[in-house]
Design a protein around this motif. Sequence first.
Motif, PDB file in Angstrom:
ATOM      1  N   THR A 141      -9.911  -3.719  -4.659  1.00 50.78           N
ATOM      2  CA  THR A 141      -9.579  -2.582  -5.507  1.00 50.78           C
ATOM      3  C   THR A 141      -8.415  -1.815  -4.896  1.00 50.78           C
ATOM      4  OG1 THR A 141     -10.404  -0.542  -6.526  1.00 50.78           O
ATOM      5  CG2 THR A 141     -11.291  -1.120  -4.349  1.00 50.78           C
ATOM      6  N   ASN A 142      -7.607  -1.202  -5.740  1.00 50.86           N
ATOM      7  CA  ASN A 142      -6.510  -0.373  -5.250  1.00 50.86           C
ATOM      8  C   ASN A 142      -6.887   1.095  -5.178  1.00 50.86           C
ATOM      9  OD1 ASN A 142      -6.674  -0.013  -8.019  1.00 50.86           O
ATOM     10  ND2 ASN A 142      -4.465   0.038  -8.353  1.00 50.86           N
ATOM     11  N   THR A 143      -8.181   1.406  -5.276  1.00 57.99           N
ATOM     12  CA  THR A 143      -8.639   2.791  -5.286  1.00 57.99           C
ATOM     13  C   THR A 143      -9.144   3.265  -3.928  1.00 57.99           C
ATOM     14  OG1 THR A 143     -10.884   2.144  -5.947  1.00 57.99           O
ATOM     15  CG2 THR A 143      -9.292   2.572  -7.708  1.00 57.99           C
ATOM     16  N   THR A 144      -9.146   2.405  -2.913  1.00 57.17           N
ATOM     17  CA  THR A 144      -9.570   2.802  -1.574  1.00 57.17           C
ATOM     18  C   THR A 144      -8.419   2.599  -0.588  1.00 57.17           C
ATOM     19  OG1 THR A 144     -10.380   0.610  -0.916  1.00 57.17           O
ATOM     20  CG2 THR A 144     -11.911   2.036  -2.122  1.00 57.17           C
TER      21      THR A 144
ATOM     22  N   LYS B   7       0.823  -1.208   0.000  1.00 55.50           N
ATOM     23  CA  LYS B   7       0.000   0.000   0.000  1.00 55.50           C
ATOM     24  C   LYS B   7       0.854   1.254   0.000  1.00 55.50           C
ATOM     25  CE  LYS B   7      -0.515   0.070   5.066  1.00 55.50           C
ATOM     26  NZ  LYS B   7      -1.483   0.092   6.185  1.00 55.50           N
ATOM     27  N   ASN B   8       0.262   2.298  -0.535  1.00 53.93           N
ATOM     28  CA  ASN B   8       0.840   3.635  -0.462  1.00 53.93           C
ATOM     29  C   ASN B   8      -0.186   4.521   0.229  1.00 53.93           C
ATOM     30  OD1 ASN B   8       1.860   6.290  -0.958  1.00 53.93           O
ATOM     31  ND2 ASN B   8       3.020   5.488  -2.693  1.00 53.93           N
ATOM     32  N   THR B   9       0.178   5.013   1.402  1.00 58.55           N
ATOM     33  CA  THR B   9      -0.737   5.874   2.156  1.00 58.55           C
ATOM     34  C   THR B   9      -0.530   7.342   1.831  1.00 58.55           C
ATOM     35  OG1 THR B   9       0.802   5.948   4.026  1.00 58.55           O
ATOM     36  CG2 THR B   9      -0.865   4.215   4.042  1.00 58.55           C
ATOM     37  N   GLY B  10       0.449   7.633   0.963  1.00 62.52           N
ATOM     38  CA  GLY B  10       0.681   9.000   0.530  1.00 62.52           C
ATOM     39  C   GLY B  10      -0.032   9.289  -0.770  1.00 62.52           C
ATOM     40  N   THR B  11       0.613  10.054  -1.623  1.00 62.45           N
ATOM     41  CA  THR B  11       0.000  10.441  -2.894  1.00 62.45           C
ATOM     42  C   THR B  11       0.497   9.599  -4.061  1.00 62.45           C
ATOM     43  OG1 THR B  11       1.714  12.125  -3.216  1.00 62.45           O
ATOM     44  CG2 THR B  11      -0.323  12.813  -2.102  1.00 62.45           C
ATOM     45  N   GLY B  12       1.426   8.698  -3.816  1.00 64.61           N
ATOM     46  CA  GLY B  12       1.994   7.901  -4.889  1.00 64.61           C
ATOM     47  C   GLY B  12       1.231   6.617  -5.137  1.00 64.61           C
ATOM     48  N   GLY B  13       1.831   5.750  -5.960  1.00 64.00           N
ATOM     49  CA  GLY B  13       1.186   4.502  -6.343  1.00 64.00           C
ATOM     50  C   GLY B  13       1.719   3.325  -5.548  1.00 64.00           C
ATOM     51  N   SER B  14       1.202   2.163  -5.892  1.00 56.66           N
ATOM     52  CA  SER B  14       1.640   0.943  -5.214  1.00 56.66           C
ATOM     53  C   SER B  14       2.780   0.260  -5.959  1.00 56.66           C
ATOM     54  CB  SER B  14       0.464  -0.028  -5.078  1.00 56.66           C
ATOM     55  OG  SER B  14      -0.111  -0.311  -6.352  1.00 56.66           O
TER      56      SER B  14
ATOM     57  N   GLU C 243      -5.164 -13.679  -9.057  1.00 59.75           N
ATOM     58  CA  GLU C 243      -5.660 -14.977  -8.601  1.00 59.75           C
ATOM     59  C   GLU C 243      -6.442 -14.779  -7.298  1.00 59.75           C
ATOM     60  OE1 GLU C 243      -3.939 -19.553  -8.198  1.00 59.75           O
ATOM     61  OE2 GLU C 243      -2.569 -17.858  -8.172  1.00 59.75           O
ATOM     62  N   GLN C 244      -7.493 -13.972  -7.387  1.00 61.43           N
ATOM     63  CA  GLN C 244      -8.289 -13.663  -6.203  1.00 61.43           C
ATOM     64  C   GLN C 244      -9.394 -14.691  -5.957  1.00 61.43           C
ATOM     65  OE1 GLN C 244      -7.723 -11.733  -3.876  1.00 61.43           O
ATOM     66  NE2 GLN C 244      -6.772  -9.826  -4.512  1.00 61.43           N
ATOM     67  N   GLY C 245      -9.516 -15.686  -6.798  1.00 62.30           N
ATOM     68  CA  GLY C 245     -10.537 -16.714  -6.615  1.00 62.30           C
ATOM     69  C   GLY C 245     -11.620 -16.613  -7.669  1.00 62.30           C
ATOM     70  N   PHE C 246     -12.160 -17.773  -8.048  1.00 64.24           N
ATOM     71  CA  PHE C 246     -13.193 -17.822  -9.079  1.00 64.24           C
ATOM     72  C   PHE C 246     -14.443 -17.095  -8.586  1.00 64.24           C
ATOM     73  CE2 PHE C 246     -16.341 -20.606 -11.544  1.00 64.24           C
ATOM     74  CZ  PHE C 246     -16.197 -19.833 -12.689  1.00 64.24           C
ATOM     75  N   GLY C 247     -14.910 -16.150  -9.393  1.00 64.95           N
ATOM     76  CA  GLY C 247     -16.105 -15.392  -9.052  1.00 64.95           C
ATOM     77  C   GLY C 247     -15.857 -14.127  -8.272  1.00 64.95           C
ATOM     78  N   GLN C 248     -14.638 -13.894  -7.820  1.00 64.30           N
ATOM     79  CA  GLN C 248     -14.347 -12.703  -7.031  1.00 64.30           C
ATOM     80  C   GLN C 248     -14.209 -11.489  -7.939  1.00 64.30           C
ATOM     81  OE1 GLN C 248     -14.061 -12.102  -3.552  1.00 64.30           O
ATOM     82  NE2 GLN C 248     -14.149 -10.060  -4.451  1.00 64.30           N
ATOM     83  N   ALA C 249     -14.930 -10.420  -7.617  1.00 61.04           N
ATOM     84  CA  ALA C 249     -14.863  -9.183  -8.391  1.00 61.04           C
ATOM     85  C   ALA C 249     -13.696  -8.328  -7.910  1.00 61.04           C
ATOM     86  CB  ALA C 249     -16.170  -8.409  -8.274  1.00 61.04           C
ATOM     87  N   TYR C 250     -13.101  -7.571  -8.835  1.00 62.29           N
ATOM     88  CA  TYR C 250     -12.022  -6.664  -8.481  1.00 62.29           C
ATOM     89  C   TYR C 250     -11.916  -5.569  -9.528  1.00 62.29           C
ATOM     90  CZ  TYR C 250      -9.577  -9.794 -11.751  1.00 62.29           C
ATOM     91  OH  TYR C 250      -9.232 -10.553 -12.840  1.00 62.29           O
ATOM     92  N   PHE C 251     -11.269  -4.476  -9.139  1.00 67.59           N
ATOM     93  CA  PHE C 251     -10.968  -3.389 -10.070  1.00 67.59           C
ATOM     94  C   PHE C 251      -9.656  -2.748  -9.625  1.00 67.59           C
ATOM     95  CE2 PHE C 251     -10.921   1.057 -11.329  1.00 67.59           C
ATOM     96  CZ  PHE C 251     -11.126   0.941 -12.696  1.00 67.59           C
ATOM     97  N   TYR C 252      -8.624  -2.866 -10.474  1.00 62.14           N
ATOM     98  CA  TYR C 252      -7.313  -2.297 -10.185  1.00 62.14           C
ATOM     99  C   TYR C 252      -7.017  -1.205 -11.213  1.00 62.14           C
ATOM    100  CZ  TYR C 252      -6.706  -6.337  -7.144  1.00 62.14           C
ATOM    101  OH  TYR C 252      -6.868  -7.275  -6.170  1.00 62.14           O
ATOM    102  N   SER C 253      -6.827  -0.013 -10.712  1.00 62.58           N
ATOM    103  CA  SER C 253      -6.579   1.134 -11.583  1.00 62.58           C
ATOM    104  C   SER C 253      -5.131   1.141 -12.049  1.00 62.58           C
ATOM    105  CB  SER C 253      -6.879   2.429 -10.816  1.00 62.58           C
ATOM    106  OG  SER C 253      -6.514   3.558 -11.578  1.00 62.58           O
TER     107      SER C 253
ATOM    108  N   GLY D 254      -3.246   1.895  -3.991  1.00 60.92           N
ATOM    109  CA  GLY D 254      -2.454   2.791  -4.819  1.00 60.92           C
ATOM    110  C   GLY D 254      -2.406   2.306  -6.243  1.00 60.92           C
ATOM    111  N   SER D 255      -2.370   3.223  -7.180  1.00 57.86           N
ATOM    112  CA  SER D 255      -2.453   2.872  -8.592  1.00 57.86           C
ATOM    113  C   SER D 255      -1.222   2.109  -9.053  1.00 57.86           C
ATOM    114  CB  SER D 255      -2.618   4.134  -9.440  1.00 57.86           C
ATOM    115  OG  SER D 255      -1.474   4.957  -9.304  1.00 57.86           O
TER     116      SER D 255
END
Length: 585
Positions: free
Chosen positions: A418-421, A201-208, A245-255, A228-229
């Motif tokens: 998601t990496n957006t929260t 994780k990035n808790t600042g303004t940068g990405g992961s 590989e988050q598992g069959f049927g698992q939803a995700y969104f990575y920016s 982080g993006s």
Amino acid sequence: MAISILIAPPPQAWAASVNIAVDTTLSTDSTADDYNATAGNITITNDADISFTGNDTLDLQGNDGITVINNGTISTTGSRAIDARGIANTVTITNSGTLSANTQAIALNTVTNFTITNNVGATITATETAINTVSSGGTIDNFGTISGTGTTAQTFQLGTSTGGSTITLTNHVGAVISSAGSSQAIRFNENTTIINFGTIKNTGTGGSLSYRANDSTVILKEGSILVGSIGLPIAGLTGIKLQIEQGFGQAYFYSTDLIGAANLTLEDLSGNTVVAGSAGSVGQGANESVDELLGLRTFNLRSALKRYSAFPKQSGKNELYAEPFSFYSKRGTNNTVLGYKAYGAGINFIFPLKQHKLDLLLSVGHSELDLQGGHDISRNNFLAGVNATDFASLGNFKFSGFFVAGMEWHNGDRDIYTNTTSTGKLNVTSDYTSYEAITGSHVSYSYSPDDKNTWKTEVGLTFAYSLIQDYEESQYFTWEERDFVQGSIHIGEELTSKINDKLTVTVGAELEHRTVLSGREQSYAINGTTVDYKQGSFWESTAAGRLGATYLMDDNTLAYVNIDSRFSNHTRGTYGISVGMKLNF
């Protein structure tokens, strides 16, 4: 006379460089000394608190084959708590305590085979870069916490040599890699593999993460967190992959951002459809199960009408049938369909219009659908229509039919990665409506070998139609309108035995085959990127059993209980129970 007085300053501790040429255990705390390895193939074990204000608290001075085991603290307010630069071949660093520095906690270059292990509870921290590898190859296993704390922090800078060395960084379950800066938590070059089971994780303004060269792979394992993006600042890279590989049927969104996103190869190792444009996937459980669950509603309604048709009718009196019911269904998973649990309850009302030889039907219900992949849907529905029992006959053959239509209201929520929260997760909700119509007819043949037993054979056809309106979930996922038609054929056998004047018992069995006749495709979009989904299972064969009993309480009241079980090539089992009453008035 002259008198001179000399005042001496108090004694001071001056910093000293301590040389280590043999296997050594450091057990005395120090705030003034730095340590230098002057020979290779030795083991340095630190059980003390060693804090230094200059650079290179522990300098390995380019010697090969050194093993460093830290159980205490090695820190500096300058650069490099451990300086492993210039080593040609191997170095091993195992941290079970604290490594910290202002600039770099661990620095390596030109090492062809390094091993760094950060154990559970251990920390490696730097204001800028916690671990910096330049032109090196090796493995990093993190079970603890590795962090960059400065405003421009870059927790990892991973660089391999041009000679083909590789770096593998594995962030294990419960481990954390974090940055508080405007750069990336992990910046990596060619021939690098990052496997994440824990949290990056990035808790600042940068990405992961930031891809900076060819032939690098990131693998996000089931349950892993990314905040982080994902940066791709260089165009034209080749061999760069993001495997999920988050598992069959698992939803995700990575920016993903910046100019190189088009060169990123996306792969879902769990068998989901992954959508480019960032990296997103959504479980198709609601889409896949709508056919089966409509088929289950059809079966339950048809079963209720069978029970009703077997009740004795009284002329000259108004009658009302009220039947509370409940059901539970479980479907196993395979490589094409998601598993689920469905359960619900409701009540059926049947009011005979004797002068028209028709019955008015009303069925209302509530059900819950728990889908694999953290997706739950709450549903409220009703069906209303007419039933015609034995509207025609030919000897012992009798013909019946029904038609109902209604609506269903769906309220869903799904947990996505998601990496957006700031938590790496997000709860996404939905609210939509569907419309259904069901019609069926059957022919039955009855045979009574005596005055207590009646055998009944039934063959029928059923058709159902569903229209699901288009809708948007609260984040990322949009679904286009879909309508479909299903058809089924069934054959059943039933034995009704009159035990005495008040009690009657019924045992029955049924075989059914159902298929989707039209509407097998679902169009949807993830963050504006449209996909047509054509997978799933579009047919089902079932075998069902029934056991029921009716009891005549008085001339105007008849009560009954019924238990259904149903198995198919998809479901592990469906079980239902209904308790009803017929009232004459």
